[in-house]
Scaffold this motif. Structure first.
Motif, mmCIF file in Angstrom:
data_model
loop_
_atom_site.group_PDB
_atom_site.id
_atom_site.type_symbol
_atom_site.label_atom_id
_atom_site.label_comp_id
_atom_site.label_asym_id
_atom_site.label_seq_id
_atom_site.Cartn_x
_atom_site.Cartn_y
_atom_site.Cartn_z
ATOM 1 N N PHE A 19 0.825 -1.197 0.000
ATOM 2 C CA PHE A 19 0.000 0.000 0.000
ATOM 3 C C PHE A 19 0.866 1.255 0.000
ATOM 4 O O PHE A 19 2.024 1.229 0.430
ATOM 5 C CB PHE A 19 -0.907 0.008 1.246
ATOM 6 N N GLU A 20 0.292 2.361 -0.494
ATOM 7 C CA GLU A 20 0.978 3.643 -0.427
ATOM 8 C C GLU A 20 1.177 4.022 1.039
ATOM 9 O O GLU A 20 0.448 3.565 1.922
ATOM 10 C CB GLU A 20 0.167 4.717 -1.154
ATOM 11 N N ASN A 29 -2.958 1.995 11.849
ATOM 12 C CA ASN A 29 -3.738 2.638 12.904
ATOM 13 C C ASN A 29 -5.010 1.845 13.183
ATOM 14 O O ASN A 29 -5.371 1.587 14.342
ATOM 15 C CB ASN A 29 -4.075 4.077 12.488
ATOM 16 N N TRP A 30 -5.679 1.428 12.119
ATOM 17 C CA TRP A 30 -6.912 0.623 12.250
ATOM 18 C C TRP A 30 -6.643 -0.685 12.985
ATOM 19 O O TRP A 30 -7.384 -1.054 13.907
ATOM 20 C CB TRP A 30 -7.486 0.365 10.862
ATOM 21 N N LEU A 31 -5.596 -1.389 12.577
ATOM 22 C CA LEU A 31 -5.279 -2.661 13.228
ATOM 23 C C LEU A 31 -4.953 -2.464 14.702
ATOM 24 O O LEU A 31 -5.377 -3.249 15.557
ATOM 25 C CB LEU A 31 -4.104 -3.333 12.509
ATOM 26 N N THR A 32 -4.208 -1.410 15.001
ATOM 27 C CA THR A 32 -3.852 -1.132 16.388
ATOM 28 C C THR A 32 -5.099 -0.859 17.224
ATOM 29 O O THR A 32 -5.253 -1.387 18.333
ATOM 30 C CB THR A 32 -2.895 0.068 16.466
ATOM 31 N N GLN A 33 -6.004 -0.046 16.689
ATOM 32 C CA GLN A 33 -7.243 0.236 17.409
ATOM 33 C C GLN A 33 -8.079 -1.028 17.578
ATOM 34 O O GLN A 33 -8.686 -1.251 18.631
ATOM 35 C CB GLN A 33 -8.046 1.310 16.674
ATOM 36 N N GLY A 34 -8.107 -1.871 16.550
ATOM 37 C CA GLY A 34 -8.879 -3.110 16.634
ATOM 38 C C GLY A 34 -8.340 -4.066 17.674
ATOM 39 O O GLY A 34 -9.100 -4.664 18.450
ATOM 40 N N VAL A 35 -7.025 -4.202 17.716
ATOM 41 C CA VAL A 35 -6.396 -5.073 18.712
ATOM 42 C C VAL A 35 -6.636 -4.528 20.114
ATOM 43 O O VAL A 35 -6.987 -5.276 21.045
ATOM 44 C CB VAL A 35 -4.885 -5.221 18.435
ATOM 45 N N ARG A 56 -7.642 -5.175 -2.092
ATOM 46 C CA ARG A 56 -8.716 -5.649 -2.950
ATOM 47 C C ARG A 56 -9.761 -4.536 -3.105
ATOM 48 O O ARG A 56 -10.295 -4.042 -2.108
ATOM 49 C CB ARG A 56 -9.389 -6.895 -2.383
ATOM 50 N N LYS A 57 -10.056 -4.163 -4.330
ATOM 51 C CA LYS A 57 -11.075 -3.143 -4.574
ATOM 52 C C LYS A 57 -12.453 -3.715 -4.292
ATOM 53 O O LYS A 57 -12.759 -4.850 -4.661
ATOM 54 C CB LYS A 57 -10.989 -2.633 -6.011
ATOM 55 N N SER A 58 -13.282 -2.922 -3.612
ATOM 56 C CA SER A 58 -14.579 -3.422 -3.193
ATOM 57 C C SER A 58 -15.510 -2.253 -2.912
ATOM 58 O O SER A 58 -15.119 -1.087 -2.994
ATOM 59 C CB SER A 58 -14.423 -4.289 -1.941
ATOM 60 N N ASN A 59 -16.744 -2.588 -2.571
ATOM 61 C CA ASN A 59 -17.719 -1.570 -2.169
ATOM 62 C C ASN A 59 -17.808 -1.463 -0.647
ATOM 63 O O ASN A 59 -18.744 -0.875 -0.116
ATOM 64 C CB ASN A 59 -19.095 -1.880 -2.761
ATOM 65 N N GLN A 60 -16.841 -2.068 0.053
ATOM 66 C CA GLN A 60 -16.786 -2.002 1.508
ATOM 67 C C GLN A 60 -15.326 -2.090 1.940
ATOM 68 O O GLN A 60 -14.477 -2.571 1.174
ATOM 69 C CB GLN A 60 -17.605 -3.141 2.130
ATOM 70 N N PRO A 61 -15.005 -1.606 3.141
ATOM 71 C CA PRO A 61 -13.591 -1.554 3.537
ATOM 72 C C PRO A 61 -12.917 -2.918 3.675
ATOM 73 O O PRO A 61 -11.749 -3.074 3.327
ATOM 74 C CB PRO A 61 -13.622 -0.806 4.878
ATOM 75 N N VAL A 62 -13.653 -3.904 4.193
ATOM 76 C CA VAL A 62 -13.062 -5.238 4.394
ATOM 77 C C VAL A 62 -13.990 -6.277 3.763
ATOM 78 O O VAL A 62 -14.844 -6.859 4.442
ATOM 79 C CB VAL A 62 -12.857 -5.544 5.897
ATOM 80 N N PRO A 63 -13.839 -6.531 2.466
ATOM 81 C CA PRO A 63 -14.755 -7.469 1.798
ATOM 82 C C PRO A 63 -14.586 -8.923 2.217
ATOM 83 O O PRO A 63 -15.507 -9.721 2.069
ATOM 84 C CB PRO A 63 -14.423 -7.286 0.319
ATOM 85 N N TRP A 64 -13.405 -9.277 2.744
ATOM 86 C CA TRP A 64 -13.189 -10.677 3.120
ATOM 87 C C TRP A 64 -12.084 -10.754 4.162
ATOM 88 O O TRP A 64 -11.107 -9.989 4.122
ATOM 89 C CB TRP A 64 -12.801 -11.505 1.895
ATOM 90 N N ALA A 65 -12.249 -11.652 5.110
ATOM 91 C CA ALA A 65 -11.225 -11.890 6.120
ATOM 92 C C ALA A 65 -11.385 -13.306 6.651
ATOM 93 O O ALA A 65 -12.469 -13.888 6.582
ATOM 94 C CB ALA A 65 -11.344 -10.879 7.254
ATOM 95 N N PHE A 66 -10.298 -13.864 7.167
ATOM 96 C CA PHE A 66 -10.371 -15.211 7.737
ATOM 97 C C PHE A 66 -9.213 -15.420 8.701
ATOM 98 O O PHE A 66 -8.217 -14.702 8.668
ATOM 99 C CB PHE A 66 -10.339 -16.285 6.638
ATOM 100 N N THR A 67 -9.375 -16.400 9.581
ATOM 101 C CA THR A 67 -8.300 -16.798 10.485
ATOM 102 C C THR A 67 -7.688 -18.103 9.985
ATOM 103 O O THR A 67 -8.364 -18.926 9.368
ATOM 104 C CB THR A 67 -8.815 -17.007 11.917
ATOM 105 N N VAL A 79 -8.527 -5.787 2.053
ATOM 106 C CA VAL A 79 -9.018 -4.447 2.371
ATOM 107 C C VAL A 79 -8.975 -3.530 1.152
ATOM 108 O O VAL A 79 -8.142 -3.687 0.257
ATOM 109 C CB VAL A 79 -8.187 -3.813 3.510
ATOM 110 N N ASP A 80 -9.881 -2.558 1.143
ATOM 111 C CA ASP A 80 -9.894 -1.496 0.136
ATOM 112 C C ASP A 80 -9.539 -0.202 0.853
ATOM 113 O O ASP A 80 -10.390 0.392 1.533
ATOM 114 C CB ASP A 80 -11.275 -1.386 -0.513
ATOM 115 N N PRO A 81 -8.295 0.265 0.745
ATOM 116 C CA PRO A 81 -7.845 1.423 1.525
ATOM 117 C C PRO A 81 -8.424 2.752 1.050
ATOM 118 O O PRO A 81 -8.119 3.790 1.637
ATOM 119 C CB PRO A 81 -6.322 1.381 1.345
ATOM 120 N N ARG A 82 -9.246 2.734 -0.005
ATOM 121 C CA ARG A 82 -9.886 3.977 -0.437
ATOM 122 C C ARG A 82 -10.896 4.457 0.601
ATOM 123 O O ARG A 82 -11.251 5.637 0.632
ATOM 124 C CB ARG A 82 -10.575 3.774 -1.788
ATOM 125 N N PHE A 83 -11.354 3.552 1.453
ATOM 126 C CA PHE A 83 -12.222 3.945 2.556
ATOM 127 C C PHE A 83 -11.364 4.542 3.672
ATOM 128 O O PHE A 83 -10.239 4.098 3.912
ATOM 129 C CB PHE A 83 -13.002 2.742 3.096
#
Length: 252
Positions: A19-20, A29-35, A56-67, A79-83
């Motif tokens: 990412f840029e 920052n997001w990950l830190t706040q989430g943790v 990943r470009k999407s219509n939402q910030p986190v279109p897919w995640a898994f453990t 993630v789509d960082p445009r959000f």
């Protein structure tokens, strides 16, 4: 929520170079706040979290995640960082996935229960962090109520939830299973004056690292409260008719 520096002992982040710089800083920052939000609710996990990011470009910030539960486990986010940061922080996905790591891998047989736990806990984390829109009761009602019809049955709740998972009816499986933890939370507060999040917080320190399956988890949780609450509840979900456990209308 306070934003602490990312360090290896807290959690490691992989994939930021995709990412840029400005986007990478926002995602960190997001990950830190989430943790931090997850730890404030469920306690500090005994092993560091390994977090992975993929664009990943999407219509939402986190279109897919898994453990992934190999070795010490890892969490993967597309993630789509445009959000912006606010959209990411308000999104439920990170809290759901991080909640999974509060318990050991329960196996394919109990995937329904694992997803129910993460679904229940995502709102607990968001509520404590002050980012949940509306009350906990209203959020659980909105998610669970549409799926109660599946559990108006003489089959066991566990068999119904497993079948829903097999048929890829994930919202019904996840939120129908979350009701297990709604009941557990209610019983804990009524009988032991502690809520489920508080109990899981204690569980991290005493038992998480030594537990490896559902039987271990149930034994540990029952031991902490000196009661058979969890073993009795899982027995009921495996053996009783679901209609005996689930209400026709969600009430809490």
């Amino acid at each position: 929520m306070p934003c602490k520096a990312v360090t290896v002992d807290q959690f490691s982040v992989h994939g930021l170079s995709s990412f840029e710089e400005e986007q990478a800083n926002m995602l960190q920052n997001w990950l830190t706040q989430g943790v931090n939000a997850t730890r404030a609710t469920l306690g500090i996990y005994p092993t560091p979290l390994s977090l992975h990011l993929y664009p990943r470009k999407s219509n939402q910030p986190v279109p897919w995640a898994f453990t992934r539960r190999d070795n010490k486990g890892s969490v993967h986010f597309y993630v789509d960082p445009r959000f912006g940061l606010t959209k990411f922080v308000d999104d439920w996905t990170i809290y759901h996935e991080l909640a999974h790591m509060a318990l050991p891998y329960l196996g394919a047989k109990y995937r329904w229960l694992s997803e129910g736990f993460a679904s229940f806990m995502q709102y607990q984390i968001m509520a404590q962090a002050g980012i949940l829109k509306g009350s906990l009761t209203n959020n659980y009602t909105a998610k669970i109520s549409p799926h109660l019809r599946w559990f108006n049955s003489d089959l066991s709740a566990a068999s119904i939830a497993s079948r829903l998972m097999d048929n890829k009816q994930y919202p019904a499986a996840y939120w129908g299973s979350a009701y297990f933890f709604v009941l557990a939370d209610s019983k804990l507060q009524r009988k032991h004056k502690i809520n489920l999040s508080q109990l899981i917080n204690v569980y991290q320190e005493c038992c998480r690292e030594q537990d490896h399956n559902l039987e271990d988890v149930i034994t540990s949780l029952d031991g902490l409260i000196e009661d058979k609450l969890f073993s009795e509840l899982i027995h009921d979900f495996k053996n009783l008719a679901a209609r005996e456990l689930y209400p026709e209308v969600f009430v809490q």
